[in-house]
Design an enzyme around this catalytic site. Structure first.
Site, PDB file in Angstrom:
ATOM      1  N   ASP A 219      41.775  52.247  68.865  1.00  0.00           N
ATOM      2  CA  ASP A 219      41.870  50.788  68.794  1.00  0.00           C
ATOM      3  C   ASP A 219      41.971  50.389  67.309  1.00  0.00           C
ATOM      4  OD1 ASP A 219      39.176  51.197  68.066  1.00  0.00           O
ATOM      5  OD2 ASP A 219      38.594  49.233  68.831  1.00  0.00           O
TER       6      ASP A 219
ATOM      7  N   ASP B  41      40.054  49.396  64.976  1.00  0.00           N
ATOM      8  CA  ASP B  41      39.110  49.891  63.966  1.00  0.00           C
ATOM      9  C   ASP B  41      38.648  51.318  64.255  1.00  0.00           C
ATOM     10  OD1 ASP B  41      37.557  49.134  66.126  1.00  0.00           O
ATOM     11  OD2 ASP B  41      35.887  48.411  64.907  1.00  0.00           O
TER      12      ASP B  41
ATOM     13  N   ASP C 163      37.062  52.947  66.569  1.00  0.00           N
ATOM     14  CA  ASP C 163      35.815  53.437  67.167  1.00  0.00           C
ATOM     15  C   ASP C 163      36.032  53.840  68.622  1.00  0.00           C
ATOM     16  OD1 ASP C 163      36.093  50.789  67.969  1.00  0.00           O
ATOM     17  OD2 ASP C 163      33.997  50.245  67.646  1.00  0.00           O
TER      18      ASP C 163
ATOM     19  N   SER D 259      38.276  44.666  65.449  1.00  0.00           N
ATOM     20  CA  SER D 259      38.370  45.756  66.417  1.00  0.00           C
ATOM     21  C   SER D 259      39.699  45.780  67.167  1.00  0.00           C
ATOM     22  CB  SER D 259      37.180  45.658  67.373  1.00  0.00           C
ATOM     23  OG  SER D 259      37.153  46.744  68.250  1.00  0.00           O
TER      24      SER D 259
END
Ligand code: MG
Length: 456
Positions: free
Chosen positions: A242, A244, A246, A99
Site C-alpha cells: 500500500d 506506506d 505496511d 497510507s
C-alpha cells in the site's frame, strides 16, 4: 474531521489543503511537541505523496517551536520509520502519510518510543492541547534543533534479515515482482530481496506522489498489472504494497491474487509449528480461516476490536508475538509489533523456501470460505440501541461483542454485524463453506435487523 476530533482510526487524515492544511500541521506539530515535552527527540519522515515535504516542514516547525529536537529521515516506509524510532531510542516519532488513501490525501501519525502508534488515550491528550490552546512554546534560546538521520532503510533491511534464513531463501533463486504503487515500498524492499538472493522485477517503482500506476490501496481490482506481470515473466511470486508499505498483498505464480487472510494463515501455521501454544492476535472481523488455522495448530486466538493500532497495543499488553489483519497487515513481534510489508514478504519467502511449496500450494491446503457483504442504513443516533437489540436476540448463541456483534454457527459459518464508524450504516460480513449459505445469512440477518429498526 469533526470540530473536536483530529485523530481517526489511523492518525490524522484529510484532503490536502482542504481538510488538512499547513497551518493545521504546524499547530498539530506544536501539540505533539507539547505532549512529548521540551528537549525530547522526535524522529520524522514521510511517504511519497506530493504534499509530504510541505507537511513535514510544517510539523517540524511546530515541534521545534516547543523545544523538541527533530531527527528527519526523509522519505521512507511507515514500518522503516517505526523501526528507526525504536532502534535509535527516540522519545517518539511522526509519520506524514495517508497510507492507502488516494494521492490527494495526506495524514499525520504519532509514534511512541517503542515504534508503535500512540494509544487513543494519548491521541486525546494531543487533541486536548490542540483544541484547548494548551501549547507550551519554548523561549527563543531553547528552540529544538533539526538534524538529518541517514541510513535507516539499510538498518531496517538488515534487521529483517535476522528473522529469516537468507541462505535457504537464496538457494531457491526466487523471482519476485514488486508493485510499490510508485511510493515508499520501492525503497527498502527491492534491495532487501536482492540481498536475500532473489531476482527482483519492479513495476510502479519510480517514486511519483501522483501515484500514476495504480491506486495505493492493494485491493484485487488495483492489482491486475501485477498479476499479469507475474504470469508473463514466469515469476514465483508478486507482492503489492500500500502507499506506506505496511500492508502487503501477494500474487501466486499462476497470477492468482490472494487476500491477506490467506497469507496470514500461512504465517500462523509456520509460527505455531515453531512456537507451540503461542497467542495470535487478530480483529474480530477476521475470517474463520484464521480461527481454524490457530485451532488446528494449537495456538490461542485473541480477538480485538477492528483497527491496526488496537492489534499492536493488545500484542504489547499480553506479550503476543504474532498478529494480523485480513487486509494484508501482518505484525511480526520478534521484529516489531506493527504491520510491516517488507517483513511479511521476507517471512513468506522463508516459508516457501523451508517447505519447498509454492504460494498456490500453501493456499490450497487451507479450508475454503466464501464471503458475502451487506449494509443497512441506520441513523447514527439509533446505532447503539440497534446494536443492543441485536445482542439481546442472539446472546444465547456463540457470540462476541468486542466490536459490533459476531455470531459463529455450528456449521463453521459466521456473521459480523457492525456499525460503520464513518457512515450512517450497519455493515454485515457473512462467511460460510458455500456462497449460497453466506448469501442466505446476509438475507436472514438483513431482514431481522430491518424488523428491529422499524420497531425502534
Ligand atoms: Mg498503510
Amino acid at each position: 474531521m469533526s470540530a473536536r476530533k483530529l485523530f481517526g482510526t489511523n492518525g490524522i487524515r484529510g484532503l490536502v489543503n482542504v481538510e488538512l492544511t499547513p497551518q493545521m500541521a504546524i499547530k498539530v506539530g506544536a501539540s505533539i511537541g507539547t505532549f512529548f515535552g521540551a528537549n525530547k527527540n522526535i524522529l520524522l519522515g514521510h511517504d511519497a505523496r506530493t504534499s509530504g515535504p510541505m507537511f513535514a516542514k510544517a510539523v517540524i516547525s511546530g515541534l521545534t517551536a516547543t523545544g523538541c529536537n527533530v531527527h528527519f529521515v526523509g522519505m521512507a516506509s511507515t514500518p522503516a520509520i517505526q523501526f528507526a524510532v525504536k532502534n535509535h531510542r527516540m522519545d517518539g516519532g511522526v509519520i506524514i502519510s495517508a497510507s492507502h488513501n488516494p494521492p490527494e490525501y495526506n495524514g499525520i501519525k504519532v509514534i511512541w518510543s517503542d515504534g508503535i502508534e500512540t494509544s487513543h488515550e494519548q491521541e486525546t491528550e494531543i487533541e486536548d492541547v490542540y483544541f484547548e490552546e494548551k501549547t507550551v512554546f519554548a523561549p527563543w534560546n531553547k528552540l529544538g534543533e533539526q538534524s538529518e538521520l541517514v541510513g535507516i532503510n539499510e538498518e531496517y533491511a538488515q534487521a529483517i534479515k535476522k528473522h529469516v534464513d537468507p541462505a535457504k531463501i537464496a538457494s531457491k533463486h526466487f523471482h519476485v515482482v514488486i508493485d510499490a504503487a510508485n511510493s515508499v515500498g520501492g525503497i527498502a524492499a527491492p534491495r532487501l530481496l536482492r540481498e536475500l538472493g532473489c531476482k527482483v522485477t519492479s513495476i510502479n517503482a519510480n517514486i511519483d506522489g501522483t501515484f500514476p500506476g495504480r491506486l495505493p490501496e492493494p485491493r484485487p481490482e488495483n492489482l491486475g498489472d501485477l498479476a499479469a506481470t507475474v504470469r508473463a515473466i514466469g515469476a514465483d511470486i508478486g507482492v503489492a504494497f500500500d502507499g506506506d508499505a505496511d500492508r502487503s498483498i501477494f500474487v501466486g505464480a499462476n497470477g492468482a491474487i490472494y487476500w491477506g487472510d490467506k497469507t496470514f494463515a500461512i504465517v500462523i501455521k509456520q509460527f505455531l509449528l515453531q512456537n507451540p501454544g503461542a497467542k495470535i492476535v487478530t480483529p474480530v472481523s477476521s475470517s474463520t480461516l484464521i480461527k481454524d488455522t490457530v485451532d488446528a495448530y494449537n495456538g490461542e486466538l485473541i480477538l480485538t476490536k477492528v483497527g491496526s493500532v488496537t492489534v499492536s497495543h493488545k500484542m504489547k499488553e499480553i506479550n503476543a508475538q504474532l498478529g494480523g489483519e485480513e487486509n494484508g497487515g501482518i505484525f511480526y513481534g520478534p521484529h516489531q509489533a506493527v504491520r510491516d510489508g517488507a517483513m511479511t514478504t521476507a517471512l513468506l519467502l522463508n516459508i516457501m523456501a523451508q517447505t519447498g511449496q509454492s504460494l498456490a500450494q500453501l493456499v490450497a491446503e487451507q479450508p475454503q470460505y466464501y464471503i458475502e457483504k451487506g449494509k443497512i442504513p441506520c441513523q447514527d443516533d439509533k446505532k447503539e440501541s440497534l446494536q443492543q437489540k441485536i445482542y439481546e436476540q442472539v446472546k444465547d448463541q456463540n457470540i462476541s461483542t468486542i466490536d459490533g456483534v459476531k455470531i459463529w454457527f455450528p456449521d463453521s459459518s459466521a456473521i459480523l454485524i457492525r456499525p460503520s464508524g464513518t457512515e450512517p450504516i450497519f455493515r454485515l460480513y457473512a462467511e460460510a463453506k458455500t456462497q449460497e449459505k453466506a448469501q442466505k445469512l446476509i438475507e436472514e440477518y438483513s431482514s431481522k435487523i430491518k424488523q428491529i429498526l422499524q420497531a425502534l
